[in-house]
Structures are given as C-alpha cells and as structure tokens.
Scaffold this motif. Structure first.
Motif, PDB file in Angstrom:
ATOM      1  N   UNK A 113      79.975  18.117 -85.491  1.00 39.37           N
ATOM      2  CA  UNK A 113      78.914  18.613 -84.602  1.00 39.37           C
ATOM      3  C   UNK A 113      79.597  19.608 -83.669  1.00 39.37           C
ATOM      4  N   UNK A 114      79.061  20.831 -83.590  1.00 43.93           N
ATOM      5  CA  UNK A 114      79.871  21.914 -83.072  1.00 43.93           C
ATOM      6  C   UNK A 114      81.089  21.978 -83.992  1.00 43.93           C
ATOM      7  N   UNK A 115      82.267  22.243 -83.415  1.00 46.75           N
ATOM      8  CA  UNK A 115      83.492  22.140 -84.222  1.00 46.75           C
ATOM      9  C   UNK A 115      84.253  20.864 -83.863  1.00 46.75           C
ATOM     10  N   UNK A 116      83.516  19.813 -83.559  1.00 53.23           N
ATOM     11  CA  UNK A 116      84.137  18.495 -83.404  1.00 53.23           C
ATOM     12  C   UNK A 116      84.309  17.912 -84.794  1.00 53.23           C
ATOM     13  N   UNK A 117      85.495  18.141 -85.328  1.00 60.15           N
ATOM     14  CA  UNK A 117      85.798  17.758 -86.709  1.00 60.15           C
ATOM     15  C   UNK A 117      86.136  16.260 -86.761  1.00 60.15           C
ATOM     16  N   UNK A 118      86.216  15.673 -87.977  1.00 59.80           N
ATOM     17  CA  UNK A 118      86.588  14.259 -88.064  1.00 59.80           C
ATOM     18  C   UNK A 118      87.831  13.970 -87.221  1.00 59.80           C
ATOM     19  N   UNK A 119      87.747  12.902 -86.448  1.00 52.94           N
ATOM     20  CA  UNK A 119      88.819  12.552 -85.504  1.00 52.94           C
ATOM     21  C   UNK A 119      88.443  12.854 -84.058  1.00 52.94           C
ATOM     22  N   UNK A 120      87.360  13.607 -83.856  1.00 55.05           N
ATOM     23  CA  UNK A 120      86.976  14.001 -82.488  1.00 55.05           C
ATOM     24  C   UNK A 120      86.494  12.778 -81.704  1.00 55.05           C
TER      25      UNK A 120
END
Ligand code: PGA
Length: 251
Positions: free
Chosen positions: A147-154
């Motif tokens: 979501x946005x550039x909140x990639x896996x791990x965010x």
C-alpha cells in the motif's frame, strides 16, 4: 454494487471500474463541497485513473471546485529528474492537477530531492498534521500487498520514509520504463501509520491479477508480510473490487 457480508475491510463488488470510480468521486465531491479545508490523499497509476477522470468531468461540467483542497500524494520514486514522464509528480499533474483548479502550492509530495531524506519524511508528516490530517486517502494494492510503497515487511508504526522497492513492484513497472534496468530501486512513501491516520481509506483493486492479493488482504494473518492486511480494523475503510478481482472471495 454489492457488499460482501462479514468482510474486513468491508468489501464491495462493483459492476465495473466505472461504478467504483463514481463511488469514489461521490465521496470526494461531498468532502470538497462541505469542508472548509478539504485534504485528499492521492495514489498514482492505472487503478485510480477512472476516479480522477470522473472528478475532472465534474469540475468541467458541474463546476466542482478544488481551490480550497490540499492533496498529499502517497509516494514518489527516488532518482528520476522532476520532469521525468514516469515521475509520479508528472503523472498526477498531467492526469489530474493540470485539469482542476487546485493551487500548485497545495499539491504536496514527499521531497525526494532533499539532501536528508529522513528529515524530508518527518517534514511531510508535519505538513499532513498541520493541514489537519487526510480526510480521504485513495489507495491501490500491489500484487505483493503493498500500500503506497510499503512493501512486504513494512511495520504498522512506519512513517514517511525512504524504502527499497520490492522485485515485483519493479517488475510491474518495467514495461513502462522500457526495461527493469531503468526502474528506480528506491522511493519515498507515506508509512503504514501515516496511511492509517487518514479519516477514510478507499481502496481499489481491479482485474484477475489482483484476485489472490484481494483474498490475502481479507484472509491472511494480519502482519507485515502482507501490508494490505494492516488496513483491517480501520474505523472507516472500504475496498472496492470488480468481479475479476473478487473471483477468490465470492461465496
Ligand atoms: P496498479 O497497482 O499498478 O495495478 O495500479 C496498484 C498498486 O501497486 O498500488
């Protein structure tokens, strides 16, 4: 449009993208007409474009005015020249802002050209707070749940910051950039906590390629491996999908 009972985020299956675009535009119109200082959060790309076209139509045909509205954009690539055609600033200007009566000073992006990106992230958070928070944030979901550039791990408590793009995100962008080697490696994005602070979250996912991540958003364990699961439990979130994206959640 049909609500799927018992879903979190509350999920609505639309006849087509146009129906979802109208629902989003209706809500933004209500906020922009009623609020003295409306604040809208924008996303970039093919997913929200129908909603933007509908807002431009309402501006042109119904006189809907955005002159009191501030917009905060979710994210931006690092390392592209400001006028680069694929910079999100360029895209948002071309597809939305140039066609509305927004004040240029009220169109905000994280400052990816700042010498100190951590300070730029903090400044963006402060700008959002000073504007009174985001009334409605529009979001897409990446195939990996970003979501946005909140990639896996965010993390749930993440704020606006510099991030490294996930391989799938870069792969998905490669055709537009004429090859993976031209896709930026890094970006700035509002954090998960920044996004969840918005008063309303409106999330869109269209097409069969989003069916698996739509299912995971609703059903996977709520954790950083699938950042879109962080949306669950927000007091005013809605997920709009078309039939193809709903294929794995329809009972
Ligand atoms: P899209 O994905 O590229 O299909 O619009 C949305 C997103 O990645 O946030």
């Amino acid at each position: 449009m049909r609500a799927i009972p018992g879903t979190d985020p509350p999920t609505f299956v639309c006849e087509d993208k146009a129906e979802a675009a109208r629902a989003i535009a209706d809500e933004i119109e209500t906020i922009v007409r009623k609020d003295a200082t409306p604040v809208i959060g924008l996303a970039t790309g093919s997913t929200p474009i129908g909603a933007y076209q509908e807002l431009v139509r309402r501006h042109n045909e119904d006189g809907l005015s955005f002159e009191r509205t501030t917009v905060f954009n979710l994210d931006e690539f690092i390392g592209l020249p400001p006028k680069h055609p694929l910079a999100f600033r360029t895209w948002i200007r071309a597809n939305l802002c140039a066609q509305l009566d927004l004040w240029p000073a009220l169109i905000r992006f994280p400052d990816v050209n700042a010498p100190d990106l951590a300070a730029a992230g903090r400044a963006y958070e402060e700008e959002i707070r000073t504007a009174g928070g985001v009334d409605l944030q529009l979001l897409g979901i990446g195939r990996n749940g970003h979501i946005g550039f909140n990639e896996p791990g965010a993390a749930l408590d993440s704020r606006t910051r510099e991030v490294e793009l996930h391989p799938w995100t870069r792969e998905d962008a490669a055709p537009q950039f004429d090859g993976l080697q031209n896709v930026p490696q890094r970006a700035m994005t509002m954090g998960v906590a920044t996004i969840l602070d918005a008063k309303r979250l409106r999330v869109l996912a269209f097409g069969a390629r989003k069916a698996e991540i739509v299912r995971a958003t609703l059903e996977a364990e709520r954790n950083a491996a699938v950042p879109s699961t962080w949306l669950r439990g927000h007091p005013d979130v809605r997920l709009y999908v078309d039939r193809e994206a709903a294929a794995l959640i329809e009972t």
